[in-house]
Scaffold this motif. Sequence first.
Motif, mmCIF file in Angstrom:
data_model
loop_
_atom_site.group_PDB
_atom_site.id
_atom_site.type_symbol
_atom_site.label_atom_id
_atom_site.label_comp_id
_atom_site.label_asym_id
_atom_site.label_seq_id
_atom_site.Cartn_x
_atom_site.Cartn_y
_atom_site.Cartn_z
ATOM 1 N N ALA A 197 0.841 -1.197 0.000
ATOM 2 C CA ALA A 197 0.000 0.000 0.000
ATOM 3 C C ALA A 197 0.876 1.246 0.000
ATOM 4 O O ALA A 197 1.984 1.258 0.543
ATOM 5 C CB ALA A 197 -0.923 -0.007 1.213
ATOM 6 N N ARG A 198 0.374 2.327 -0.585
ATOM 7 C CA ARG A 198 1.168 3.554 -0.726
ATOM 8 C C ARG A 198 1.606 4.127 0.608
ATOM 9 O O ARG A 198 2.651 4.747 0.709
ATOM 10 C CB ARG A 198 0.350 4.605 -1.474
ATOM 11 N N GLY A 199 0.806 3.956 1.628
ATOM 12 C CA GLY A 199 1.168 4.498 2.932
ATOM 13 C C GLY A 199 2.174 3.663 3.680
ATOM 14 O O GLY A 199 2.602 4.014 4.770
ATOM 15 N N ASP A 200 2.580 2.516 3.100
ATOM 16 C CA ASP A 200 3.497 1.609 3.778
ATOM 17 C C ASP A 200 4.894 1.793 3.214
ATOM 18 O O ASP A 200 5.269 1.187 2.226
ATOM 19 C CB ASP A 200 3.023 0.162 3.580
ATOM 20 N N GLY A 238 7.317 -1.559 3.575
ATOM 21 C CA GLY A 238 6.964 -2.860 3.041
ATOM 22 C C GLY A 238 6.668 -3.863 4.121
ATOM 23 O O GLY A 238 6.937 -5.050 3.986
ATOM 24 N N MET A 239 6.115 -3.409 5.229
ATOM 25 C CA MET A 239 5.827 -4.296 6.353
ATOM 26 C C MET A 239 4.330 -4.519 6.541
ATOM 27 O O MET A 239 3.917 -5.246 7.423
ATOM 28 C CB MET A 239 6.399 -3.690 7.650
ATOM 29 N N GLY A 240 3.531 -3.865 5.704
ATOM 30 C CA GLY A 240 2.098 -3.930 5.926
ATOM 31 C C GLY A 240 1.379 -4.823 4.939
ATOM 32 O O GLY A 240 1.748 -5.967 4.732
ATOM 33 N N ARG A 241 0.375 -4.272 4.271
ATOM 34 C CA ARG A 241 -0.523 -5.066 3.449
ATOM 35 C C ARG A 241 -0.404 -4.699 1.981
ATOM 36 O O ARG A 241 -0.214 -3.544 1.617
ATOM 37 C CB ARG A 241 -1.958 -4.853 3.924
ATOM 38 N N ARG A 242 -0.568 -5.703 1.135
ATOM 39 C CA ARG A 242 -0.723 -5.480 -0.297
ATOM 40 C C ARG A 242 -2.218 -5.459 -0.585
ATOM 41 O O ARG A 242 -2.934 -6.389 -0.221
ATOM 42 C CB ARG A 242 -0.035 -6.585 -1.089
ATOM 43 N N GLU A 243 -2.673 -4.389 -1.221
ATOM 44 C CA GLU A 243 -4.099 -4.235 -1.460
ATOM 45 C C GLU A 243 -4.619 -5.240 -2.470
ATOM 46 O O GLU A 243 -5.771 -5.641 -2.432
ATOM 47 C CB GLU A 243 -4.391 -2.811 -1.928
ATOM 48 N N ARG A 244 -3.756 -5.653 -3.395
ATOM 49 C CA ARG A 244 -4.137 -6.644 -4.395
ATOM 50 C C ARG A 244 -2.990 -7.628 -4.578
ATOM 51 O O ARG A 244 -1.831 -7.311 -4.304
ATOM 52 C CB ARG A 244 -4.451 -5.985 -5.744
ATOM 53 N N LEU A 245 -3.323 -8.811 -5.072
ATOM 54 C CA LEU A 245 -2.313 -9.805 -5.418
ATOM 55 C C LEU A 245 -2.447 -10.204 -6.889
ATOM 56 O O LEU A 245 -1.894 -11.215 -7.307
ATOM 57 C CB LEU A 245 -2.457 -11.044 -4.525
ATOM 58 N N ASP A 246 -3.184 -9.398 -7.651
ATOM 59 C CA ASP A 246 -3.418 -9.720 -9.059
ATOM 60 C C ASP A 246 -3.222 -8.514 -9.971
ATOM 61 O O ASP A 246 -3.824 -8.428 -11.039
ATOM 62 C CB ASP A 246 -4.834 -10.284 -9.239
ATOM 63 N N SER A 247 -2.369 -7.582 -9.567
ATOM 64 C CA SER A 247 -2.161 -6.370 -10.363
ATOM 65 C C SER A 247 -1.260 -6.610 -11.561
ATOM 66 O O SER A 247 -1.199 -5.786 -12.474
ATOM 67 C CB SER A 247 -1.548 -5.264 -9.489
ATOM 68 N N GLY A 248 -0.511 -7.732 -11.553
ATOM 69 C CA GLY A 248 0.402 -8.019 -12.648
ATOM 70 C C GLY A 248 1.711 -7.262 -12.577
ATOM 71 O O GLY A 248 2.461 -7.214 -13.557
ATOM 72 N N GLU A 249 2.026 -6.680 -11.412
ATOM 73 C CA GLU A 249 3.264 -5.912 -11.275
ATOM 74 C C GLU A 249 3.989 -6.247 -9.979
ATOM 75 O O GLU A 249 3.359 -6.553 -8.956
ATOM 76 C CB GLU A 249 2.978 -4.412 -11.293
ATOM 77 N N LEU A 250 5.315 -6.174 -10.029
ATOM 78 C CA LEU A 250 6.135 -6.264 -8.835
ATOM 79 C C LEU A 250 6.205 -4.889 -8.173
ATOM 80 O O LEU A 250 6.159 -3.867 -8.853
ATOM 81 C CB LEU A 250 7.556 -6.718 -9.183
#
Length: 446
Positions: free
Chosen positions: A321-324, A327-339
């Motif tokens: 997430a942009r506020g993270d 890189g210790m928090g949450r990924r809003e999606r797992l299907d965006s197709g990007e690293l």
Amino acid sequence: MSRRGTARLALAAGAAALLVLVVFGGLGSLVLMGVGWAGLALTAAGMWWMLTHTGWIRVLAALLVVAAPLGVLLVYAAAGLLWVVLVSLGLWALAVSAGRAALVEGTPPSMTERPVSRAKRPFLIMNPLSGGGKVERFHLAERARALGAEVVVLDPTQRQDVTELASRAVQGGADLLGVAGGDGTQASVARVAAEHDIPFMVISAGTRNHFAKDLGLDRQDPSRCLEALTDGVELRIDLGYLHAGEPGDPSTGRVFINNASFGVYAEVVQSPAYRDDKARTVLEMLPDLLTQPSGTRLSVRAGSLTMDGPQAALVSNNPYARGDSAGMGRRERLDSGELGVLCVNVGNAAEATELLLRGRQGRGLTAATTREVVVDANAPVIPVGVDGEALVLPTPVRCCLAAGALRVRVPRHRPGVPHGAPPMDWRRVRRLALTMGRVAAGRGAA
């Protein structure tokens, strides 16, 4: 409340937060804000000195981290304006919360769920040591068998290849693979499931369960994950792959479901003491890693962007997430197709302070998204932390993404389903409140 009403509430609460300071604090409100920012800066500097020094300097830095915010509160209290600051902060929190809520409805939907039929021959692997013994504490093996699953509980006294166990199960007719264990074990079995295009099931029996969190699963009661066997839906998500040396097929290599880390954190993970006492090991090793130049200098290439000499780099399967900023928090999606890519290069307390105050806008942090990342170094091999596990790989190391490679079976009802709330954007909130108001007025006039 409608989106227009929520947006207007956000604007009103934000204005009230500033008004309270001005009306009750007068000109002193400017001093109050200055004192607050100074306290944040001193706290950030103290945290940096704690991480980069040992001995009495670390002790003094720890005292500063505690004393700075307490001192700010004492200044506010002595001025008789502590209540003003607390009310203003409360109103500001309400404004941000309402603003984000107003923006949620206009964001793209979360990961697409597909209805599925019940698996006929599910096969589950369970690690009895994960999460301090959650498999036994929640009776996961017994409950899974009662639901028709074949369960293999790993023997803690001997090393077992979970990839081989999963492959044999597929050859024997298994039509679903699942794991109750840590993220590293999850990744190994997920690769087998992706290769055979059969569903993969996550049971949150690990310690941190980052992957389970991003899937919205119940991390407090892993037995609820078993509901996927009887009332499940399916998600199509991306998988990250690591390749050492020459380029390879994106669907081959070492799988990572969360992230691959390079630099400072990867060096810490390599320590034999890390698994036994993570916090103490980090505190002992970070001063040397952050302040003393090592023989290895990283270079990270993410698309057209190149970063030379970062102290740490984190490549994630989908961006955080942009506020993270860490890189210790949450990924809003797992299907965006990007690293997602985060590179940190902080050399002193001032830069650390800026990073804390400005997040991703700070000079010490570079963030990007891309389909491929190449991490090189002036050394033939480098340490890499893959989903928290230590590896040493030859350079360069390539991180690729296989979009939609994994079918994940999850319970239909999950307590932590990501809502995809966007970052706060005051311009959008203001435009939403005013535009919808004008549209409603126009309709009324007609």
